[in-house]
Design a protein around this motif. Sequence first.
Motif, short mmCIF file in Angstrom:
data_model
loop_
_atom_site.label_atom_id
_atom_site.label_comp_id
_atom_site.label_asym_id
_atom_site.label_seq_id
_atom_site.Cartn_x
_atom_site.Cartn_y
_atom_site.Cartn_z
N LEU A 74 37.46 -91.26 1.47
CA LEU A 74 38.65 -91.89 0.91
C LEU A 74 38.60 -93.40 1.10
O LEU A 74 38.96 -94.16 0.19
CB LEU A 74 39.91 -91.32 1.56
CG LEU A 74 40.30 -89.90 1.15
CD1 LEU A 74 41.38 -89.35 2.08
CD2 LEU A 74 40.78 -89.87 -0.29
N GLU A 75 38.15 -93.83 2.27
CA GLU A 75 38.05 -95.28 2.51
C GLU A 75 37.06 -95.92 1.54
O GLU A 75 37.32 -96.99 1.00
CB GLU A 75 37.62 -95.53 3.95
CG GLU A 75 38.72 -95.27 4.99
CD GLU A 75 38.28 -95.67 6.37
OE1 GLU A 75 37.05 -95.65 6.64
OE2 GLU A 75 39.16 -96.02 7.18
N GLU A 78 38.62 -96.11 -1.85
CA GLU A 78 39.61 -97.19 -1.93
C GLU A 78 38.93 -98.55 -2.07
O GLU A 78 39.37 -99.41 -2.85
CB GLU A 78 40.51 -97.16 -0.69
CG GLU A 78 41.47 -95.98 -0.67
CD GLU A 78 42.19 -95.85 0.66
OE1 GLU A 78 41.80 -96.56 1.62
OE2 GLU A 78 43.13 -95.04 0.74
#
Length: 329
Positions: A74-75, A78
């Motif tokens: 997810l990081e 993003e």
Amino acid sequence: MLAGLGLGAVESEFYRLFLTRLTSTAECVGDSVGLSAQEAYLVAERLLSLGLLAGTAGGELRAVHPVLACHPLLERAELRLARQQKELELSRAAVDELASEIGSERVSSLAEAEVHRGAAAAWSFLEQIAATASTSVQCMAAAGAAPGVGETSDYTAIGELAAFTARRGTPVQLLLLESIDILPSLVDGAHTMAAAGVEIRTVPTLPVWVFIVDDEYVATALDPADNQAGIMVVRTPGAVAAAADLFVRHWRGAAPLAAPDHQTPRDLMQKHRDLIALLADEVKDEAIARRLGVSPSTARRRIKDLCREFEVSTRTQLVVRACRMGLLD
């Protein structure tokens, strides 16, 4: 399911199945989703590289808890999204800069009248109208294709330009010929433009393709009989006012575009089919006028409009074209 993290549908399902088991093998889980052993190994290797699966002491595989496994994914997603957003902002600024440079060059070299010869130059100018018009575009769409259109029987491209202009907030008023209902594709195109916000009315006749842009300049077909000839642009206030007055006179007497209905093409074109059938029977103009309940001059005008719309020069050619299109029984 996890497409935003870079996983395909098969990989997502593969991981989900591992989550339902303490440990398993790639072949076993792959068999559950219809993968061969080789395909299952490839998917497992991909999930291992992403940290979604881990090996066990017994040589099997297990799923890593999604909160732990997906957090770094997810990081990364993003960060990737932030980079894409930044690139998009830079691209938007570059587009604005290019448009500004083009606008500055053209403003510095504007003449009261200019001619853009040839189909490519004409179409390029129509694209410029769609991209730069800010307050209004008024168009009279005469018979035949717009200046610069390559395929004279396909009006899709010019319709897309009109719809694009309207969608970006510039009011577009468009006058079309009543005879568009000869071809269902023209009717469909008109309603597509209307759905995008183009205001459309119809009239019996129009002299030539004309575009009045921002009340600042007028663009007209260079040759009404040849849409490949080019386009002429005039910026003198008198010419703009005269063109605007002509447009308003036609607009006030025009009929709003009829709402779409569910008539078949045969029903929609009945009045035109009737007229062509009379021509096929070699009925004289005076008799045609009596059958249609109009004056002889109106009957002759309708016949002329049909010839122009079907892109033929004689009544015989019109009948032949109509027969080939299945408009006559």
